[in-house]
Motif scaffolding. Structure first.
Motif, PDB file in Angstrom:
ATOM      1  N   ASN A  19      -7.045  -0.629  10.329  1.00 44.63           N
ATOM      2  CA  ASN A  19      -7.967  -0.841   9.218  1.00 44.63           C
ATOM      3  C   ASN A  19      -7.385  -1.992   8.409  1.00 44.63           C
ATOM      4  OD1 ASN A  19      -9.364  -0.852   6.863  1.00 44.63           O
ATOM      5  ND2 ASN A  19      -9.036   1.302   6.355  1.00 44.63           N
ATOM      6  N   VAL A  33      -8.090  -3.626   6.003  1.00 43.71           N
ATOM      7  CA  VAL A  33      -8.109  -3.619   4.537  1.00 43.71           C
ATOM      8  C   VAL A  33      -6.760  -3.146   4.000  1.00 43.71           C
ATOM      9  CG1 VAL A  33      -9.233  -2.675   2.499  1.00 43.71           C
ATOM     10  CG2 VAL A  33     -10.560  -3.146   4.539  1.00 43.71           C
ATOM     11  N   ILE A  34      -6.171  -2.185   4.687  1.00 42.86           N
ATOM     12  CA  ILE A  34      -4.921  -1.630   4.168  1.00 42.86           C
ATOM     13  C   ILE A  34      -3.777  -1.688   5.177  1.00 42.86           C
ATOM     14  CG2 ILE A  34      -6.008  -0.079   2.492  1.00 42.86           C
ATOM     15  CD1 ILE A  34      -5.739   2.199   4.483  1.00 42.86           C
ATOM     16  N   ILE A  75       0.839  -1.206   0.000  1.00 44.52           N
ATOM     17  CA  ILE A  75       0.000   0.000   0.000  1.00 44.52           C
ATOM     18  C   ILE A  75       0.878   1.262   0.000  1.00 44.52           C
ATOM     19  CG2 ILE A  75      -1.663   1.304   1.382  1.00 44.52           C
ATOM     20  CD1 ILE A  75      -3.044  -1.048   0.251  1.00 44.52           C
TER      21      ILE A  75
END
Lengths: 753, 79
Positions: B66, B68-69, B14
């Motif tokens: 988080n 997701v990332i 990321i």
């Protein structure tokens, strides 16, 4: 590099190798088609390119046959104003003074469900680069948003993140956010719609196109480094339905860097100013695969790319991944050799990394090499334009007749003054109609100093020249109307956006659209889509506003439940002098309040019925001639200085329109509804083709003459009266400004904190 | 009593704009030998009971990170 790469030579010698085309979203016949195009099996890099470019998101394979109508049913006005039509990154509309405006709307729905903040932020980034690509300077953005029920837990995860992401990215770019929508419906739970619109201004002689031409010219990749962002994001995220597992299945997410985008915008302005590029394209979904194949096909040329020259953030990326990466803030330009040094100097000045990764040639093929090995050798058109086209079967849903027959006539209607007052307060407080200040206050609406009108006005207006030329934009869509009758629903969405632009005094010119639907493999959904496009194309022809471009988002569904068919329509207009704009708030005591258009008993799909938990019947009747007439009156009356305020009547009906005008102004009004009409219908029917105008006493004769000349019914329904401090509906009820304000402004803070 | 430290870092793939900005500033200050910066977050939790691994996992995965990332790591510093 010791990695084994699958080269073109390998592909020729090992035709039998099994390839994971299904995992990449390709159907068996699509895979055979690729083999046919190439006369051999694709290399893994070629397969990556085809799979991502032939995904629904990039190829429009299910929608293409229907979208053709926008190119066939073209109003005659188009040839006078359209400088660039559909097919390029965004349409370009002539607004006079040697200037043009480019605007487009796109969806970023699925990424925003997975990671609300970054999904919404990169949605802004992507649409801004689309506008930038046309040679324009972006001047404003707007965000039409749709979420599940306002009190659903997942809405509380998604909405704050989306709003923060839009604010975070857009505010850092220094772009005003001048409007949009926030709509709630339970079908958007798990399928939020995050659409983003951007407007840019470009002098005629600076318009850029995305064709790679001129053998020997350099292909330059500039902007951010390439990383593993959203690999396969386009095909996987945009073409697969979320199943019941919820947000646990999470592919790699793109993260945006607005400051990198800001320097990219400024660097591009200087590149355009100095005329240093032959063609330019942004990198969005499908990244380098998309940019190289599209530019080569648009230029009818060939291109050779040295993929190992691409600057990487992560050195372990494989060539297939580099080709598919959706890293943000990147652009691709074609530059003549004698301009290369100047190009690089501009990029250095703005601290933007730029590398020549390829060269245009006459081969007619797109060839890509990786450390000396040929890994791609394809005709670029087969990747970019000759993807599969589906005539998906569609049929009127079996439930459609029953739905239309279920009109909201049997719902108990308020009759007494107290009941009507309660209904008005309930509507004003409903999440769909309540003040959106909680959302829009997180956006910068006035940065750049050119914003003339912004939310909650009917349309956003920005000034684009020093002598007051302005552009107005509004977006609208009503999925409930679409569900009841998709043909009419699309026309009503267009009519409302068109009316909103005219209400502020601007002449509507052109249309962009974002069509959000469920799965195209469902015949019901496909019928909704076919009807929507047909309705929209017919209405654009009739209203004389050409479609300049748009976007389709399919697969917005969870399990078998599709979202409401939701075409979001953006209309752009132009106003010669922004000082002449018509605001929403009335002001002068004693000014007369006039209602133009006709009101009938139309509650199918209305907000009032929605609050009773009912959706059925038919949406309001469409009368495009009437829409055109009242728009002409709105524009002419504004230009002649006959108006102090105007506001269109739509969702929630006249009662909500008047409440919004009173709240915005802080002054009350006396309202006298027609004697012979049912006050409930007068106040809450959602009949289309109506605008409320506020006219000073001294101009009433000229105003009514204007209406009579066009044959538009005009009814005097009230007077602005600051002594009232509320809406006094005579012989019925009074709603104080304080209680209206508490109802309107309390909803979002109490829901979202 | 226990102190639990939760480190949260963006996943390696990321983009980290903050880390990049720090790297750029370092280069301008003459530290050109530093080639990469990744910036994360550190949470220090004080507990008045013995740490419950499952509960800490839930705290880290639902609120602090988080997922997701971001990745996270949990370690108990003293007990």
């Amino acid at each position: 590099m010791t990695r084994n790469v699958d080269t073109v030579k390998d592909a020729e010698t090992t035709p039998e190798v099994a390839q994971p085309f299904a995992e990449l979203g390709l159907k068996p016949d699509e895979y055979s088609q690729i083999r046919e195009h190439l006369g051999r099996r694709p290399t893994s890099s070629e397969l990556a390119m085809y799979s991502v470019m032939w995904s629904e998101h990039c190829s429009y394979k299910s929608s293409k046959v229907h979208l053709r109508q926008f190119g066939e049913k073209v109003p005659s006005e188009a040839k006078d104003i359209l400088l660039v039509g559909m097919g390029e990154n965004a349409g370009v509309v002539d607004v006079g003074d040697g200037l043009a405006v480019t605007f487009k709307i796109e969806s970023h729905n699925h990424p925003s469900y997975v990671e609300p903040y970054q999904g919404a932020a990169t949605g802004i980034g992507g649409i801004v680069r689309d506008i930038l690509t046309m040679g324009a300077r972006p001047v404003a953005v707007m965000d039409p948003l749709r979420f599940g029920a306002a009190d659903a837990p997942d809405t509380h995860r998604v909405l704050p993140g989306v709003v923060a992401g839009i604010g975070g990215y857009g505010n850092c770019l220094g772009l005003p956010n001048i409007g949009g929508e926030v709509v709630f419906d339970e079908t958007y739970l798990g399928n939020p719609l995050v659409n983003a619109l951007c407007v840019g201004v470009v002098p005629h002689d600076r318009i850029q196109l995305s064709a790679a031409t001129g053998a020997g010219n350099h292909v330059i990749l500039f902007g951010a480094k390439t990383g593993g962002d959203g690999i396969g994001g386009v095909s996987v995220l945009a073409s697969e339905t979320f199943d019941d597992e919820g947000p646990s299945k999470r592919p790699s997410v793109q993260v945006g860097d607005p400051f990198a985008e800001k320097v990219l915008i400024e660097a591009c302005q200087e590149l355009f100013e100095q005329q240093l590029v032959v063609g330019i394209q942004d990198l969005g979904g499908a990244g380098i695969s998309c940019a190289t194949s599209e530019m080569a096909s648009n230029g009818d040329s060939g291109m050779h790319v040295w993929l190992d020259r691409v600057p990487l953030r992560d050195s372990t990326l494989a060539p297939e991944e580099i080709l598919m990466s959706e890293s943000q803030e990147r652009m691709c330009a074609v530059v003549a050799p004698d301009k290369l040094d100047a190009f690089m100097a501009v990029c250095r000045k703005w601290d933007v990394e730029a590398v020549a990764i390829g060269e245009v040639n006459d081969s007619g093929r797109l060839t890509i090499e990786w450390h000396g090995a040929q890994i791609v050798d394809v005709p670029p058109k087969t990747v970019a334009h000759d993807g599969p086209v589906y005539e998906r079967p569609f049929a009127r849903p079996q439930w459609q007749d029953a739905l239309q027959a279920d009109a909201p006539t049997s719902l108990p209607r308020p009759t007494s003054g107290d009941e009507l007052r309660a209904a008005l307060l309930q509507l004003v407080a409903s999440p769909n109609l309540a003040s959106k200040a909680w959302v829009t206050d997180q956006y910068d609406r006035y940065v750049m100093g050119n914003t003339v009108l912004a939310q909650p006005e009917d349309s956003g207006i920005v000034r684009i020249t020093d002598d007051g030329l302005g552009v107005a934009v509004s977006t609208d869509g009503n999925g409930r109307y679409g569900k009841l009758d998709p043909y009419a629903g699309a026309q009503l969405a267009l009519a409302e956006a068109y009316r909103n632009v005219a209400t502020t005094g601007a002449k509507p010119l052109a249309v962009t659209n974002c069509l959000n639907f469920g799965s195209p493999e469902d015949t019901d959904v496909m019928w909704q889509f076919a009807e929507t496009t047909r309705g929209l194309a017919d209405a654009c022809l009739k209203l004389g506003v050409p479609v300049t471009g748009g976007n389709v988002s399919f697969y917005n569904q969870t399990g078998d439940t599709a979202i409401l068919p939701t075409p979001v329509i953006g209309v752009l207009g132009v106003i010669d002098d922004v000082a002449r704009r018509t605001p929403l708030a009335w002001d002068g005591d004693g000014d007369a309040i006039w209602l133009l258009g006709e009101t009938s008993d139309e509650f199918g799909g209305s907000e009032w019925a929605h609050l009773q938990g009912h959706l059925g019947g038919l949406p309001p009747a469409v009368d495009l001639d009437r829409e055109r007439q009242i728009a002409e009156i709105a524009v002419a009356a504004s230009r002649d200085g006959l108006l102090t305020a105007a506001h269109d009547v739509s969702v929630g009906g006249l009662g909500v329109t008047l409440a919004e005008m009173a709240l915005r102004s802080g002054k009350g009004a006396r309202i006298f509804l027609p004697d012979d009409a049912d006050p409930f219908i007068s106040l809450f029917s959602e009949s289309a083709g109506r605008i409320v105008f506020v006219v000073p006493r001294s101009e009433e004769v000229r105003f009514t003459d204007m209406c009579t000349a066009r044959g538009v019914p005009a009814t005097r329904i009230g007077v602005v009266d600051s002594s009232i401090e509320g809406l006094e509906v005579q012989d019925s009820f009074t709603a104080a400004l304080d209680e209206l304000r508490a109802a309107s402004e309390g909803t979002f803070p109490s829901l979202f904190g | 009593m226990a102190r639990v430290v939760v480190d949260v870092m963006l996943k390696p793939e990321i983009l980290d704009p903050q880390g990049q900005a720090v790297l750029g500033a370092l280069a301008r200050l003459g530290h050109s030998d530093i080639t990469s910066v990744r910036q994360g977050k550190r949470f220090e939790l004080e507990l008045d009971a013995a740490p419950d691994a499952a509960a800490l996992e839930e705290v880290a995965s639902t609120l602090l990170a988080n997922t997701v990332i971001e990745d996270y790591s949990i370690r108990v510093e003293e007990s």
